[in-house]
Design a protein around this motif. Structure first.
Motif, short mmCIF file in Angstrom:
data_model
loop_
_atom_site.label_atom_id
_atom_site.label_comp_id
_atom_site.label_asym_id
_atom_site.label_seq_id
_atom_site.Cartn_x
_atom_site.Cartn_y
_atom_site.Cartn_z
N PRO A 84 15.77 -12.10 23.40
CA PRO A 84 16.53 -12.24 24.65
C PRO A 84 17.63 -11.18 24.75
O PRO A 84 18.20 -10.78 23.73
N PRO A 85 17.92 -10.71 25.95
CA PRO A 85 18.95 -9.67 26.11
C PRO A 85 20.29 -10.05 25.47
O PRO A 85 20.97 -9.18 24.91
N GLU A 86 20.64 -11.33 25.54
CA GLU A 86 21.94 -11.74 25.00
C GLU A 86 21.98 -11.72 23.47
O GLU A 86 23.06 -11.80 22.87
N ARG A 87 20.83 -11.59 22.84
CA ARG A 87 20.76 -11.52 21.38
C ARG A 87 20.52 -10.10 20.87
O ARG A 87 20.62 -9.86 19.66
N LYS A 88 20.22 -9.18 21.75
CA LYS A 88 19.82 -7.84 21.32
C LYS A 88 20.91 -7.17 20.49
O LYS A 88 20.62 -6.51 19.47
N GLY A 89 22.16 -7.30 20.89
CA GLY A 89 23.24 -6.66 20.15
C GLY A 89 23.35 -7.18 18.73
O GLY A 89 23.55 -6.40 17.78
N GLN A 90 23.19 -8.49 18.55
CA GLN A 90 23.26 -9.08 17.21
C GLN A 90 22.08 -8.64 16.36
O GLN A 90 22.24 -8.33 15.17
N VAL A 91 20.89 -8.61 16.97
CA VAL A 91 19.71 -8.18 16.22
C VAL A 91 19.85 -6.71 15.81
O VAL A 91 19.59 -6.35 14.65
N ASP A 92 20.30 -5.86 16.72
CA ASP A 92 20.48 -4.44 16.40
C ASP A 92 21.50 -4.25 15.29
O ASP A 92 21.35 -3.36 14.44
N TRP A 93 22.54 -5.09 15.28
CA TRP A 93 23.55 -5.00 14.22
C TRP A 93 22.91 -5.23 12.86
O TRP A 93 23.21 -4.52 11.88
N HIS A 94 22.01 -6.21 12.77
CA HIS A 94 21.33 -6.47 11.51
C HIS A 94 20.50 -5.27 11.06
O HIS A 94 20.50 -4.90 9.88
N ILE A 95 19.78 -4.67 12.00
CA ILE A 95 18.95 -3.51 11.64
C ILE A 95 19.84 -2.34 11.20
O ILE A 95 19.52 -1.63 10.23
N ASP A 96 20.97 -2.16 11.88
CA ASP A 96 21.89 -1.10 11.50
C ASP A 96 22.43 -1.32 10.09
O ASP A 96 22.58 -0.37 9.31
N ILE B 275 20.95 -2.98 7.60
CA ILE B 275 19.88 -2.77 6.62
C ILE B 275 19.59 -1.29 6.42
O ILE B 275 19.26 -0.86 5.30
N THR B 276 19.72 -0.50 7.49
CA THR B 276 19.34 0.91 7.42
C THR B 276 20.52 1.84 7.12
O THR B 276 20.37 3.07 7.19
N LYS B 277 21.67 1.29 6.77
CA LYS B 277 22.77 2.15 6.33
C LYS B 277 22.33 2.89 5.07
O LYS B 277 21.73 2.28 4.17
N PRO B 278 22.59 4.17 4.98
CA PRO B 278 22.10 4.95 3.82
C PRO B 278 22.46 4.34 2.47
O PRO B 278 21.63 4.32 1.55
N ILE B 279 23.68 3.83 2.32
CA ILE B 279 24.08 3.24 1.04
C ILE B 279 23.25 2.01 0.75
O ILE B 279 22.82 1.77 -0.40
N ALA B 280 23.00 1.19 1.78
CA ALA B 280 22.20 -0.02 1.58
C ALA B 280 20.75 0.33 1.26
O ALA B 280 20.15 -0.24 0.33
N ILE B 281 20.17 1.27 2.00
CA ILE B 281 18.78 1.66 1.76
C ILE B 281 18.60 2.16 0.32
O ILE B 281 17.60 1.85 -0.33
N ALA B 282 19.56 2.92 -0.16
CA ALA B 282 19.46 3.44 -1.53
C ALA B 282 19.35 2.30 -2.54
O ALA B 282 18.56 2.37 -3.50
N ARG B 283 20.10 1.22 -2.32
CA ARG B 283 20.07 0.10 -3.25
C ARG B 283 18.78 -0.71 -3.08
O ARG B 283 18.18 -1.16 -4.06
N ILE C 223 13.40 -6.47 1.44
CA ILE C 223 14.57 -6.80 0.63
C ILE C 223 15.81 -6.90 1.51
O ILE C 223 16.63 -7.81 1.36
N GLY C 224 15.96 -5.95 2.44
CA GLY C 224 17.11 -5.97 3.33
C GLY C 224 17.16 -7.20 4.21
O GLY C 224 18.23 -7.77 4.45
N ILE C 225 16.01 -7.65 4.69
CA ILE C 225 15.95 -8.85 5.52
C ILE C 225 16.36 -10.08 4.72
O ILE C 225 17.14 -10.93 5.19
N VAL C 226 15.86 -10.19 3.49
CA VAL C 226 16.26 -11.30 2.63
C VAL C 226 17.76 -11.23 2.35
O VAL C 226 18.46 -12.26 2.36
#
Length: 307
Positions: free
Chosen positions: A141-153, A155-163, A178-181
């Motif tokens: 839903p549009p009202e959840r898109k910002g929260q969902v995108d925040w989660h993806i951001d 998980i994909t932060k370079p420091i997080a991806i490295a770990r 692993i990032g989702i868990v």
């Protein structure tokens, strides 16, 4: 009845000043969230006054709910972690923020949806087609898109991806799985066990308890994550439906036996509105979920062509 757990922050004198004291953070169903928010803002303001956080007005915004607290705490941790200062206040504030994040995590996360002793885990073959259909029809839903995108951001932060990739190299489990868990079990806290978010300074106390069996030493996040993923690491099928099956199993298949869609997978999508386990073995048909579901994060990854 579902009680919303909230944070309480106390204070301690450090260098003559009063600072929120992380070890006194506790849960209470009667706690005033406004008091908790004031405590969190106090930590952030102390960091600003100490020159450890940027002093722009936009840095510290209103904390109206658990998610706004989560955004502020993780952003402050990121900035402090990137600050090479030797100021001892930095480490004190980081300890406070990580402790607050750990406790906030338990007000957000879903309790395990465990099966009864006489119930066997459902077979993947019987659920595969359902997972495919649900994933293909999943809408954010549009009202959840910002929260969902925040989660993806996050998980994909370079420091997080490295770990995550370091653990992938040891287990064979994809970094994004692993990032989702990590999002669902620990609210991205690298000082919490991947099993359930419990603090890394001891073995887990909540379900699954007593993990890792050999601990402290080692006491680092990567070693804990490798242990947490040992039950899925032998898997060779990392297709979308198979990952959905494994992710639902991480929380438990209790929803399958109620013929319900698990919020652990589908919260923040068109597939879930309310009805969840609120304590071990206790189901509340009116309870909503505060977490972004694993299937929803996978869908966002797919839409962004990240997997």
């Amino acid at each position: 009845m579902f009680y919303r757990r909230k944070l309480l922050l106390g204070t301690a004198a450090i260098g003559g000043a009063l600072l929120p004291f992380a070890s006194s953070i506790a849960y209470s169903q009667d706690a005033d969230f406004n008091s908790a928010a004031d405590g969190i803002k106090g930590i952030l303001l102390d960091a600003q006054k100490g020159g450890l956080l940027s002093d722009e007005e936009s840095t510290i915004g209103p904390i109206s709910d658990e998610y706004s607290a989560l955004y502020q705490i993780t952003a402050a941790i990121d900035e402090l972690e990137s600050n090479p200062s030797n100021d001892p206040l930095r480490d004190i504030l980081l300890d406070q923020l990580y402790a607050g994040l750990g406790r906030l995590n338990f007000s957000l996360k879903s309790p395990p949806a465990q099966l009864d002793e006489d119930e066997a885990a459902p077979q993947y073959t019987g659920l595969k087609s359902s997972y495919i259909q649900l994933f293909e029809s999943c809408q954010i839903p549009p009202e959840r898109k910002g929260q969902v995108d925040w989660h993806i951001d996050r998980i994909t932060k370079p420091i997080a991806i490295a770990r995550y990739r370091a653990v992938e190299g040891e287990t064979g489990v994809p970094w994004y799985f692993i990032g989702i868990v990590h999002a669902l079990e620990a609210s991205f806290n690298f000082r919490g066990h991947l099993h359930n978010g419990d603090p890394l300074d001891r073995r887990t106390r909540q379900v699954p308890s007593g993990r890792p069996r050999i601990w402290n030493p080692p006491s680092n996040w990567e070693s804990s994550a490798i242990d947490a993923l040992r039950d899925v690491g032998n898997n060779s099928d990392w297709s979308i439906p198979r990952m959905l099956y494994l992710l639902e199993g991480y929380n438990g298949y209790g929803y399958q036996y109620r013929r319900l869609k698990s919020p652990y997978l589908w919260s923040f999508s068109n597939h879930f509105s309310k009805g969840k386990f609120v304590r071990d073995g206790v189901f509340d048909p009116s309870a909503g979920s505060k977490q972004c579901g694993a299937g929803v994060m996978l869908k966002a990854f797919k839409l962004k062509n990240l997997i």
